[in-house]
Design an enzyme around this catalytic site. Sequence first.
Site, PDB file in Angstrom:
ATOM      1  N   GLU A 288    -123.960 -99.176  51.814  1.00 16.23           N
ATOM      2  CA  GLU A 288    -122.636 -98.764  52.269  1.00 16.23           C
ATOM      3  C   GLU A 288    -122.652 -97.307  52.712  1.00 16.23           C
ATOM      4  O   GLU A 288    -123.274 -96.458  52.081  1.00 16.23           O
ATOM      5  CB  GLU A 288    -121.573 -98.999  51.194  1.00 16.23           C
ATOM      6  CG  GLU A 288    -121.891 -98.459  49.831  1.00 16.23           C
ATOM      7  CD  GLU A 288    -120.933 -98.943  48.746  1.00 16.23           C
ATOM      8  OE1 GLU A 288    -120.025 -99.736  49.045  1.00 16.23           O
ATOM      9  OE2 GLU A 288    -121.110 -98.514  47.605  1.00 16.23           O
ATOM     10  N   CYS A 289    -121.994 -97.043  53.823  1.00 17.83           N
ATOM     11  CA  CYS A 289    -121.798 -95.715  54.386  1.00 17.83           C
ATOM     12  C   CYS A 289    -123.134 -94.986  54.553  1.00 17.83           C
ATOM     13  O   CYS A 289    -123.888 -95.292  55.473  1.00 17.83           O
ATOM     14  CB  CYS A 289    -120.799 -94.924  53.559  1.00 17.83           C
ATOM     15  SG  CYS A 289    -120.005 -93.607  54.516  1.00 17.83           S
ATOM     16  N   GLY A 290    -123.463 -94.023  53.703  1.00 15.70           N
ATOM     17  CA  GLY A 290    -124.715 -93.301  53.850  1.00 15.70           C
ATOM     18  C   GLY A 290    -125.922 -94.214  53.825  1.00 15.70           C
ATOM     19  O   GLY A 290    -126.896 -94.008  54.565  1.00 15.70           O
TER      20      GLY A 290
ATOM     21  N   GLY B 218    -122.431-101.680  55.739  1.00 16.52           N
ATOM     22  CA  GLY B 218    -121.228-101.287  56.457  1.00 16.52           C
ATOM     23  C   GLY B 218    -120.762 -99.914  56.019  1.00 16.52           C
ATOM     24  O   GLY B 218    -121.228 -99.367  55.014  1.00 16.52           O
TER      25      GLY B 218
END
Length: 468
Positions: free
Chosen positions: A337-339, A437
């Site tokens: 997720e994200c990073g 994501g």
Amino acid sequence: MSEARPRIVIAGTGSGVGKTTITLGLMAAFKKRGLQVQGFKAGPDYIDPSYHTAVTGRPSRNLDTWMMEPEGMREIFFRGSRGADISIIEGVMGLYDGKDPRSDRGSTAEIAMMLQSPVILIVNVHSMARSAAAVVKGYQLLNPAVPIAGVIVNRAGSEGHFRLVQAAIEQECGIPVVGWLSRDPSIDIPERHLGLIPAIERGEIAPLFARLAELVEKGVDLDRLESLASAAPQLETPEKRIFAPVSSGEEEPVTIAVAKDAAFNFYYPENLELLTHHGACLRFFSPLRGEIVPEEVDGLYIGGGFPEEFVRELSGNGKVKDSFRRKIAAGLPTFAECGGYMYLTEAIIDWEGNAHPMVGVIPAAVRMKDRLAALGYREVEALSDNLLLKRGEKARGHEFHYSELTAQSDHYPPAYQTSGRRGKHREGYVRENLLAGYTHLHFASHPEMVPRFISACQQYRLSRRADT
């Protein structure tokens, strides 16, 4: 069964009035007194909880009435406050700001009412005297059910100014003004999104915490605050829903590798605790320090953080990147997720336009921006069956990032349809056992995600053993 849980909510009349500054000062001052202090943050923010954790030495937790049901929020409060002498809950935005301008839904006020927690209202009194009483009176009258128990005034010009404001508020509002801080730019908490964790780890912010404790000890009646927190009503122990008992099967526990270092560090504590609650063993490792994905693991979780701050180190370590490529290609169940999502793409393009090759299992590139690219709550709906959700199932979380992703292929299967303040969008990437994501999902918003992740890990382990 009811229990005493000493607690206060630090709320503001709006953003920027000094909630975080005063919260951290209180936490540091109470810790100096030898108290076990537990921090909480209203809403999905993860910058402020990082500060809380650094000051208190206990993982700060998010209390959110949108990402989870109210009883789930109360359960998280009880779980987090266990063993603490005082819990300090930092609000978000203004006291009444939330999901709906016509109600208290999703606001700090709603959390305070649900936890029956005394509220200390922070008021910026710069260029005000008696008018400060009108401000406090308005907050009292908007919803009298919100337990506003006291006021701390910030940015007072002098002790004389503070005394004028104190007299006006206490006469007109009937609640104590328990302290003040002066106008002092040197103690403002930096509005930073990058490098926070590295700065904390290097001890760069410790002097600020010490200075805040000193000023709070000087200007705030800590004995009065502790008394107000201890006078909070006893709370009924919530039914365990998120952490409901799990039947122990005969399955051997799975092991999930969790990337954890200065580049990958944002995880809701409950996400990790729910995995262990359901029988997983977590094995932490640091890609930034050159540690490869451990060989004997059954799953992989790569959280958010600041990979853009370490693009050279992450890009330059080919052995680590190869371990991610090899494991994911072999079918290792992986949630990023994200990073973590950014790290798995082909490249991160920094602010100067330089491309830094990353793992490359996701056919996309990420470009850093000078301004926020996304911020806010998200409800995701799975577009197909994936590692955590069946098609059509929904979960909740939030986005916060300064980068934009561009797919490098026309065949880029998005993971979710997300709904937020700006409408609906397709987001993320899904392929076989890989789910990634930008949205930080809170597992408590849809607890079925956890056993589904673990089940995929069990299947992977069985297939790996069958191959050997």
